[in-house]
Design a protein around this motif. Structure first.
Motif, PDB file in Angstrom:
ATOM      1  N   LYS A  96     -54.786  52.181  69.400  1.00 36.67           N
ATOM      2  CA  LYS A  96     -56.053  51.884  68.713  1.00 36.67           C
ATOM      3  C   LYS A  96     -55.590  52.281  67.652  1.00 36.67           C
ATOM      4  CE  LYS A  96     -59.370  55.420  70.041  1.00 36.67           C
ATOM      5  NZ  LYS A  96     -59.787  56.862  70.620  1.00 36.67           N
ATOM      6  N   PHE A  97     -56.917  52.257  66.387  1.00 41.57           N
ATOM      7  CA  PHE A  97     -56.691  51.354  65.104  1.00 41.57           C
ATOM      8  C   PHE A  97     -58.591  52.137  65.037  1.00 41.57           C
ATOM      9  CE2 PHE A  97     -58.117  49.663  61.296  1.00 41.57           C
ATOM     10  CZ  PHE A  97     -57.816  50.622  60.040  1.00 41.57           C
ATOM     11  N   ASN A  98     -58.939  53.108  64.367  1.00 43.29           N
ATOM     12  CA  ASN A  98     -60.391  53.088  63.770  1.00 43.29           C
ATOM     13  C   ASN A  98     -61.163  53.613  65.399  1.00 43.29           C
ATOM     14  OD1 ASN A  98     -60.823  53.796  61.452  1.00 43.29           O
ATOM     15  ND2 ASN A  98     -60.742  51.421  60.087  1.00 43.29           N
ATOM     16  N   ASN A  99     -60.982  53.905  66.510  1.00 44.43           N
ATOM     17  CA  ASN A  99     -61.585  53.848  67.830  1.00 44.43           C
ATOM     18  C   ASN A  99     -61.665  52.174  68.462  1.00 44.43           C
ATOM     19  OD1 ASN A  99     -61.902  56.513  67.500  1.00 44.43           O
ATOM     20  ND2 ASN A  99     -64.007  56.058  66.571  1.00 44.43           N
ATOM     21  N   GLN A 100     -61.040  51.409  68.329  1.00 39.55           N
ATOM     22  CA  GLN A 100     -60.576  50.607  68.376  1.00 39.55           C
ATOM     23  C   GLN A 100     -59.313  50.086  69.225  1.00 39.55           C
ATOM     24  OE1 GLN A 100     -61.892  47.144  65.834  1.00 39.55           O
ATOM     25  NE2 GLN A 100     -63.937  47.598  65.669  1.00 39.55           N
ATOM     26  N   THR A 101     -59.270  49.296  70.517  1.00 43.38           N
ATOM     27  CA  THR A 101     -57.945  49.652  70.737  1.00 43.38           C
ATOM     28  C   THR A 101     -57.741  47.591  71.342  1.00 43.38           C
ATOM     29  OG1 THR A 101     -58.472  51.447  71.925  1.00 43.38           O
ATOM     30  CG2 THR A 101     -56.743  49.417  73.186  1.00 43.38           C
ATOM     31  N   ARG A 102     -56.472  47.627  70.372  1.00 37.14           N
ATOM     32  CA  ARG A 102     -56.402  46.531  70.486  1.00 37.14           C
ATOM     33  C   ARG A 102     -54.672  45.747  70.980  1.00 37.14           C
ATOM     34  NH1 ARG A 102     -59.268  44.050  65.172  1.00 37.14           N
ATOM     35  NH2 ARG A 102     -60.851  44.481  66.020  1.00 37.14           N
ATOM     36  N   HIS A 103     -54.098  44.808  71.437  1.00 38.27           N
ATOM     37  CA  HIS A 103     -53.064  44.708  72.841  1.00 38.27           C
ATOM     38  C   HIS A 103     -52.450  43.594  71.936  1.00 38.27           C
ATOM     39  CE1 HIS A 103     -56.794  45.702  75.160  1.00 38.27           C
ATOM     40  NE2 HIS A 103     -55.447  46.578  75.920  1.00 38.27           N
ATOM     41  N   TYR A 104     -50.805  43.834  71.718  1.00 35.97           N
ATOM     42  CA  TYR A 104     -50.179  43.309  71.177  1.00 35.97           C
ATOM     43  C   TYR A 104     -48.949  43.124  71.714  1.00 35.97           C
ATOM     44  CZ  TYR A 104     -53.088  45.439  67.014  1.00 35.97           C
ATOM     45  OH  TYR A 104     -53.702  45.486  66.250  1.00 35.97           O
ATOM     46  N   PHE A 105     -48.060  41.288  71.885  1.00 40.19           N
ATOM     47  CA  PHE A 105     -47.394  41.076  71.995  1.00 40.19           C
ATOM     48  C   PHE A 105     -45.450  40.990  71.169  1.00 40.19           C
ATOM     49  CE2 PHE A 105     -44.135  37.586  74.548  1.00 40.19           C
ATOM     50  CZ  PHE A 105     -43.197  39.021  74.986  1.00 40.19           C
ATOM     51  N   ILE A 106     -45.101  42.182  71.275  1.00 42.54           N
ATOM     52  CA  ILE A 106     -44.339  42.658  69.919  1.00 42.54           C
ATOM     53  C   ILE A 106     -43.042  40.818  70.291  1.00 42.54           C
ATOM     54  CG2 ILE A 106     -42.386  43.572  69.025  1.00 42.54           C
ATOM     55  CD1 ILE A 106     -45.015  44.882  68.759  1.00 42.54           C
ATOM     56  N   THR A 107     -42.647  40.422  69.371  1.00 46.91           N
ATOM     57  CA  THR A 107     -41.499  39.091  69.372  1.00 46.91           C
ATOM     58  C   THR A 107     -40.985  39.428  68.435  1.00 46.91           C
ATOM     59  OG1 THR A 107     -42.989  37.279  68.914  1.00 46.91           O
ATOM     60  CG2 THR A 107     -43.187  37.890  71.074  1.00 46.91           C
ATOM     61  N   PRO A 108     -39.938  38.284  68.595  1.00 48.82           N
ATOM     62  CA  PRO A 108     -39.006  38.049  67.571  1.00 48.82           C
ATOM     63  C   PRO A 108     -39.443  36.965  65.782  1.00 48.82           C
ATOM     64  CG  PRO A 108     -37.977  37.317  69.252  1.00 48.82           C
ATOM     65  CD  PRO A 108     -38.989  37.869  69.474  1.00 48.82           C
ATOM     66  N   THR A 109     -40.084  35.989  66.420  1.00 48.59           N
ATOM     67  CA  THR A 109     -40.701  35.210  66.194  1.00 48.59           C
ATOM     68  C   THR A 109     -42.486  34.647  66.561  1.00 48.59           C
ATOM     69  OG1 THR A 109     -40.762  32.563  65.373  1.00 48.59           O
ATOM     70  CG2 THR A 109     -40.339  33.261  67.528  1.00 48.59           C
ATOM     71  N   ALA A 110     -43.298  33.870  65.405  1.00 50.22           N
ATOM     72  CA  ALA A 110     -44.342  33.364  66.267  1.00 50.22           C
ATOM     73  C   ALA A 110     -45.397  34.168  66.116  1.00 50.22           C
ATOM     74  CB  ALA A 110     -44.640  32.613  67.536  1.00 50.22           C
ATOM     75  N   GLY A 111     -45.287  35.279  65.073  1.00 52.21           N
ATOM     76  CA  GLY A 111     -46.597  36.652  64.385  1.00 52.21           C
ATOM     77  C   GLY A 111     -47.492  35.679  64.192  1.00 52.21           C
ATOM     78  N   GLY A 112     -48.420  36.117  64.374  1.00 50.06           N
ATOM     79  CA  GLY A 112     -49.788  36.080  64.499  1.00 50.06           C
ATOM     80  C   GLY A 112     -50.705  34.660  64.898  1.00 50.06           C
ATOM     81  N   THR A 113     -50.177  34.567  65.935  1.00 55.41           N
ATOM     82  CA  THR A 113     -50.539  33.428  67.430  1.00 55.41           C
ATOM     83  C   THR A 113     -51.621  34.278  68.238  1.00 55.41           C
ATOM     84  OG1 THR A 113     -48.814  32.358  67.223  1.00 55.41           O
ATOM     85  CG2 THR A 113     -49.747  32.540  69.301  1.00 55.41           C
ATOM     86  N   MET A 114     -52.360  34.056  67.759  1.00 55.91           N
ATOM     87  CA  MET A 114     -54.313  34.827  68.864  1.00 55.91           C
ATOM     88  C   MET A 114     -53.295  33.790  70.310  1.00 55.91           C
ATOM     89  SD  MET A 114     -55.105  36.932  67.524  1.00 55.91           S
ATOM     90  CE  MET A 114     -56.734  37.124  68.762  1.00 55.91           C
TER      91      MET A 114
END
Length: 161
Positions: A96-114
């Motif tokens: 949660k950041f600025n009252n918005q909730t977002r989902h992330y997948f933590i990896t060793p590579t491929a950062g920035g992929t939607m």
């Protein structure tokens, strides 16, 4: 947390990377072939088409090699997805950041992929990114700051899967 399984997310990421790899491989092979064709022969001392095509092919080969490594890293990650309440490589995290909730997948590579998994969007972030680095080893309810330039952003870990 979304009704999303990290196994499904990891497989979606792997599929995305394999598609990118195949496309990059095809473009590289076409570029390499074009750089070696007879009509690329130098027609004068200022004609650099063949040299430029060779540089392009070299850069494309580098991208193909990087994608091949990315695919292997995600395949290895899929074999041992983490379990537990702390954020690790392979965790699905809701922040949660600025009252918005977002989902992330933590990896060793491929950062920035939607990715769009089961109709839900999420962002793949690398552990080498500012958020990815700071969120490691945290649990639901933890708060952390990320400094970007002159701005400090406060995030809250809502859930870890």
């Amino acid at each position: 947390m979304l009704d999303m399984k990290k196994e499904t997310v990891a497989q979606a990421l792997l599929g995305h990377l394999k598609d990118e790899f195949e496309k990059a491989q095809e473009v590289y092979e076409n570029s390499r072939g074009a750089s070696q064709e007879a009509d690329m022969a130098q027609e004068g001392k200022y004609d650099t088409r063949a040299i430029e095509a060779g540089y392009l092919a070299g850069a494309l080969k580098k991208r193909v090699d990087e994608l091949e490594i990315d695919v292997k890293m995600i395949e290895e990650l899929i074999e041992e997805l983490p379990q537990g309440k702390k954020v690790q490589i392979g965790s699905l995290v809701e922040l949660k950041f600025n009252n918005q909730t977002r989902h992330y997948f933590i990896t060793p590579t491929a950062g920035g992929t939607m990715l769009n998994v089961d109709g839900n969007g999420l962002l793949v972030i690398s552990v080498f990114s500012p958020i990815g680095n700071e969120v490691l080893d945290l649990e639901a309810g933890d708060i952390f700051d990320v400094e970007t330039g002159d701005i400090t952003r406060e995030y809250e870990v809502i859930s870890v899967n």
